[in-house]
Design a protein around this motif. Structure first.
Motif, PDB file in Angstrom:
ATOM      1  N   VAL A   1      -2.312  -0.116  -6.199  1.00  0.00           N
ATOM      2  CA  VAL A   1      -0.968   0.463  -6.198  1.00  0.00           C
ATOM      3  C   VAL A   1      -0.014  -0.426  -6.994  1.00  0.00           C
ATOM      4  N   LEU A   2      -0.098  -1.728  -6.766  1.00  0.00           N
ATOM      5  CA  LEU A   2       0.786  -2.665  -7.448  1.00  0.00           C
ATOM      6  C   LEU A   2       0.506  -2.716  -8.945  1.00  0.00           C
ATOM      7  N   LEU A   3      -0.768  -2.750  -9.306  1.00  0.00           N
ATOM      8  CA  LEU A   3      -1.148  -2.778 -10.722  1.00  0.00           C
ATOM      9  C   LEU A   3      -0.620  -1.558 -11.465  1.00  0.00           C
ATOM     10  N   LYS A   4      -0.823  -0.387 -10.880  1.00  0.00           N
ATOM     11  CA  LYS A   4      -0.393   0.849 -11.534  1.00  0.00           C
ATOM     12  C   LYS A   4       1.112   0.850 -11.778  1.00  0.00           C
ATOM     13  N   ALA A   5       1.866   0.450 -10.762  1.00  0.00           N
ATOM     14  CA  ALA A   5       3.319   0.422 -10.902  1.00  0.00           C
ATOM     15  C   ALA A   5       3.758  -0.618 -11.925  1.00  0.00           C
ATOM     16  N   ALA A   6       3.131  -1.800 -11.895  1.00  0.00           N
ATOM     17  CA  ALA A   6       3.487  -2.860 -12.838  1.00  0.00           C
ATOM     18  C   ALA A   6       3.145  -2.464 -14.267  1.00  0.00           C
ATOM     19  N   PHE A   7       2.000  -1.801 -14.436  1.00  0.00           N
ATOM     20  CA  PHE A   7       1.596  -1.348 -15.771  1.00  0.00           C
ATOM     21  C   PHE A   7       2.581  -0.321 -16.318  1.00  0.00           C
ATOM     22  N   GLU A   8       2.935   0.647 -15.487  1.00  0.00           N
ATOM     23  CA  GLU A   8       3.861   1.689 -15.933  1.00  0.00           C
ATOM     24  C   GLU A   8       5.245   1.125 -16.223  1.00  0.00           C
ATOM     25  N   ALA A   9       5.598   0.032 -15.537  1.00  0.00           N
ATOM     26  CA  ALA A   9       6.894  -0.618 -15.773  1.00  0.00           C
ATOM     27  C   ALA A   9       6.854  -1.583 -16.959  1.00  0.00           C
TER      28      ALA A   9
ATOM     29  N   HIS B   1       9.326   2.644  -6.493  1.00  0.00           N
ATOM     30  CA  HIS B   1      10.795   2.571  -6.489  1.00  0.00           C
ATOM     31  C   HIS B   1      11.270   1.174  -6.882  1.00  0.00           C
ATOM     32  N   ILE B   2      10.606   0.152  -6.354  1.00  0.00           N
ATOM     33  CA  ILE B   2      10.995  -1.230  -6.680  1.00  0.00           C
ATOM     34  C   ILE B   2      10.869  -1.483  -8.181  1.00  0.00           C
ATOM     35  N   PHE B   3       9.741  -1.063  -8.753  1.00  0.00           N
ATOM     36  CA  PHE B   3       9.556  -1.296 -10.190  1.00  0.00           C
ATOM     37  C   PHE B   3      10.499  -0.447 -11.033  1.00  0.00           C
ATOM     38  N   ALA B   4      10.876   0.714 -10.520  1.00  0.00           N
ATOM     39  CA  ALA B   4      11.766   1.592 -11.283  1.00  0.00           C
ATOM     40  C   ALA B   4      13.207   1.108 -11.270  1.00  0.00           C
ATOM     41  N   THR B   5      13.580   0.317 -10.263  1.00  0.00           N
ATOM     42  CA  THR B   5      14.986  -0.049 -10.110  1.00  0.00           C
ATOM     43  C   THR B   5      15.296  -1.528 -10.306  1.00  0.00           C
ATOM     44  N   GLU B   6      14.281  -2.388 -10.317  1.00  0.00           N
ATOM     45  CA  GLU B   6      14.547  -3.832 -10.297  1.00  0.00           C
ATOM     46  C   GLU B   6      14.288  -4.554 -11.622  1.00  0.00           C
ATOM     47  N   SER B   7      13.844  -3.869 -12.653  1.00  0.00           N
ATOM     48  CA  SER B   7      13.622  -4.477 -13.985  1.00  0.00           C
ATOM     49  C   SER B   7      12.774  -5.742 -13.885  1.00  0.00           C
ATOM     50  N   ILE B   8      11.610  -5.622 -13.288  1.00  0.00           N
ATOM     51  CA  ILE B   8      10.747  -6.771 -13.037  1.00  0.00           C
ATOM     52  C   ILE B   8      10.023  -7.198 -14.310  1.00  0.00           C
ATOM     53  N   ASP B   9      10.021  -8.502 -14.568  1.00  0.00           N
ATOM     54  CA  ASP B   9       9.362  -9.057 -15.746  1.00  0.00           C
ATOM     55  C   ASP B   9       7.991  -9.651 -15.423  1.00  0.00           C
ATOM     56  N   ILE B  10       7.889 -10.321 -14.274  1.00  0.00           N
ATOM     57  CA  ILE B  10       6.667 -11.056 -13.915  1.00  0.00           C
ATOM     58  C   ILE B  10       6.312 -10.742 -12.467  1.00  0.00           C
ATOM     59  N   VAL B  11       4.998 -10.591 -12.202  1.00  0.00           N
ATOM     60  CA  VAL B  11       4.520 -10.359 -10.845  1.00  0.00           C
ATOM     61  C   VAL B  11       3.566 -11.480 -10.458  1.00  0.00           C
ATOM     62  N   PHE B  12       3.782 -12.066  -9.281  1.00  0.00           N
ATOM     63  CA  PHE B  12       2.821 -12.970  -8.652  1.00  0.00           C
ATOM     64  C   PHE B  12       2.333 -12.270  -7.390  1.00  0.00           C
TER      65      PHE B  12
ATOM     66  N   CYS C   1       0.812  -1.217   0.000  1.00  0.00           N
ATOM     67  CA  CYS C   1       0.000   0.000   0.000  1.00  0.00           C
ATOM     68  C   CYS C   1       0.847   1.269   0.000  1.00  0.00           C
ATOM     69  N   ASN C   2       2.168   1.124  -0.003  1.00  0.00           N
ATOM     70  CA  ASN C   2       3.086   2.267  -0.009  1.00  0.00           C
ATOM     71  C   ASN C   2       3.514   2.561  -1.448  1.00  0.00           C
ATOM     72  N   PRO C   3       2.864   3.513  -2.124  1.00  0.00           N
ATOM     73  CA  PRO C   3       3.158   3.730  -3.541  1.00  0.00           C
ATOM     74  C   PRO C   3       4.592   4.174  -3.793  1.00  0.00           C
ATOM     75  N   ARG C   4       5.167   4.940  -2.880  1.00  0.00           N
ATOM     76  CA  ARG C   4       6.549   5.400  -3.101  1.00  0.00           C
ATOM     77  C   ARG C   4       7.501   4.214  -3.149  1.00  0.00           C
ATOM     78  N   LEU C   5       7.365   3.297  -2.194  1.00  0.00           N
ATOM     79  CA  LEU C   5       8.240   2.125  -2.174  1.00  0.00           C
ATOM     80  C   LEU C   5       7.964   1.215  -3.362  1.00  0.00           C
ATOM     81  N   VAL C   6       6.688   0.948  -3.651  1.00  0.00           N
ATOM     82  CA  VAL C   6       6.338   0.059  -4.754  1.00  0.00           C
ATOM     83  C   VAL C   6       6.848   0.631  -6.072  1.00  0.00           C
TER      84      VAL C   6
END
Length: 340
Positions: free
Chosen positions: A111-119, A72-83, A65-70
Motif C-alpha cells: 500500500v505504501l509503495l503504490k502511494a509513494a510511487f504514484e506521488a 490521502h497523506i501522499f496526495a496532501t503532504e508533498s512528501i519527498d522521502i519515505v523511511f 494497511c489503510n489505502p484511503r488514509l495512506v
C-alpha cells in the motif's frame, strides 16, 4: 514556514523509528518530518516528547494497511522521502499469527509503495533485517541469498521483493537496509536486553530459551541512526546496505553481564540468576553480516559495547515506569532486531 523537504517516517513512535525521527527533526530544522504510526503496543508517544512542540514535526496516527488514509497523506503532504520502519517484529508471535505479519509487513508495504510511487517521491528507504539471510556461520553480504526461517523474516523478505519489483519495473528510487540487533534506551520490554534488565530490577531470573549456543550482534541505537543518515545522504538508489557490528555475544553471556551490572552479584553466583525455558519452534544461532559496503560511505559503529550497554542499563534504572502497566514476565522473549 516553507520547508525544503518533507520526510515521512512510518513507525516513528517505535524504538528505532522514534530515535530517527528525533534526530531528523533536530538535524534538519528546515525539513518537515511526519511521523505516521498506529500506536501499536510497542509504540509510545513519550518517545517523541523532546520534539513534539517543534514546528517541523507532525504526528499522524494511522495504519499503513489503510489505502484511503495512506493515499490521502501522499496526495496532501508533498512528501519527498519515505523511511519505512513500521512492521510487526516479534518472532515468537509471528508463529502464532503469521497472517497478521503478512498483512502489516507485506500488504502494508505494498500500500505504501503504490502511494509513494504514484506521488513520485524522490527516495523510498525500506528498513529490513539481517534475519532475511537466515542462519549463517560466516559473514553474509548484500548479494547473499535470502533464506528466512520464521514467519516474521519471511514477511520481511517478501516485502523486500515488492520493493525491488518497483525498482526493476518502474525504476522507482528505492534503498533497502538490513540491520543487526539494535539496542538502547526506550526499547520495548519484549526485546532481550530490556526484558533481562526489567526482570533483574524485579528480583527475577533471566530466562534463557533452550540450550543451543545462540549469539547475536548488538548495535547501539545511536550508531544505527547515524547509518540511516549516511544512507540518506550518500547511499546509492537501487542498492541494499547491511548495517551491523563485529561485536557478538552469546545470550547466556549477555545475561551474566547484565546480572553483574544490575544485581552486583559475585561471579560464582551469576548462574543462580539464570532460568532455562523451552525453545521457540525454529532458532537461528547467529547472523553475522559484512558491512564493508556501508563502510565505504564513511560509516562505522562508534559506540563500544561497554559504553552502549552502560548507557542502556542506566536509562532503564532511571526510567522504571516508562512502560506503565507492562509486565516483563508477560512478554515472550526475542533475540531478533527491533525495526520499529
Amino acid at each position: 514556514m516553507d520547508f525544503v523537504k518533507t520526510v515521512l517516517v512510518t513507525g516513528g513512535a517505535g524504538f528505532i523509528g522514534s530515535h530517527f525521527v528525533c534526530s531528523l527533526v533536530n538535524r534538519h530544522p528546515d525539513w518537515r518530518i511526519i511521523n505516521f504510526d498506529n500506536l501499536d503496543y510497542c509504540s509510545n508517544l513519550r518517545n517523541l516528547e523532546s520534539v513534539e512542540e517543534n514546528e517541523n514535526y507532525t504526528f499522524i496516527r494511522g495504519d499503513i494497511c489503510n489505502p484511503r488514509l495512506v493515499n490521502h497523506i501522499f496526495a496532501t503532504e508533498s512528501i519527498d522521502i519515505v523511511f519505512h520502519f513500521a512492521a510487526q517484529t516479534h518472532v515468537e508471535t509471528s508463529f502464532v499469527w503469521p497472517s497478521r505479519y503478512h498483512m502489516v509487513n507485506v500488504e502494508g508495504t505494498r500500500v505504501l509503495l503504490k502511494a509513494a510511487f504514484e506521488a513520485k517521491v524522490e527516495k523510498f528507504i525500506y528498513i529490513s533485517t539481517d534475519e532475511v539471510y537466515g542462519e549463517s556461520l560466516y559473514k553474509v553480504n548484500e548479494t547473499s541469498p535470502r533464506r528466512p526461517n520464521n514467519p516474521y523474516s519471511v514477511s520481511k523478505a517478501a516485502a523486500e521483493c515488492l520493493v525491488l519489483s518497483y525498482r526493476e519495473r518502474h525504476k522507482f528510487p528505492v534503498i533497502i537496509t538490513r540491520s543487526n540487533n539494535v539496542y538502547g534506551p526506550r526499547q520495548y520490554l519484549e526485546k532481550v536486553i530490556p526484558k533481562f534488565v526489567s526482570f533483574l530490577q524485579l528480583n527475577k531470573k533471566c530466562t534463557i530459551q533452550g540450550t543451543s549456543p545462540q549469539s547475536r550482534h548488538f548495535l547501539y541505537v545511536d550508531d544505527a541512526i547515524e547509518a540511516f543518515h549516511t544512507i540518506l545522504e550518500r547511499g546509492t538508489v537501487g542498492e541494499t546496505y547491511n548495517i551491523g557490528t563485529d561485536f557478538e555475544i552469546s545470550i547466556i553471556q549477555l545475561a551474566r553481564e547484565l546480572i553483574k551490572m544490575v544485581r552486583h552479584v559475585p561471579d560464582a553466583e551469576l548462574d543462580d540468576w539464570l532460568e532455562f525455558v523451552p525453545d521457540r519452534p525454529v532458532v537461528d544461532l547467529r547472523y553475522p553480516v559484512n558491512c564493508e559496503k556501508l563502510w565505504r560511505l564513511g560509516w562505522k559503529p562508534a559506540v563500544s559495547w561497554a559504553e552502549g550497554i552502560r548507557r542502556t542499563v542506566k536509562w532503564y534504572q532511571e526510567n522504571p515506569d516508562f512502560w506503565p502497566d507492562v509486565k516483563p514476565e508477560d512478554q515472550p522473549i526475542t533475540f531478533e532486531p527491533d525495526n520499529q
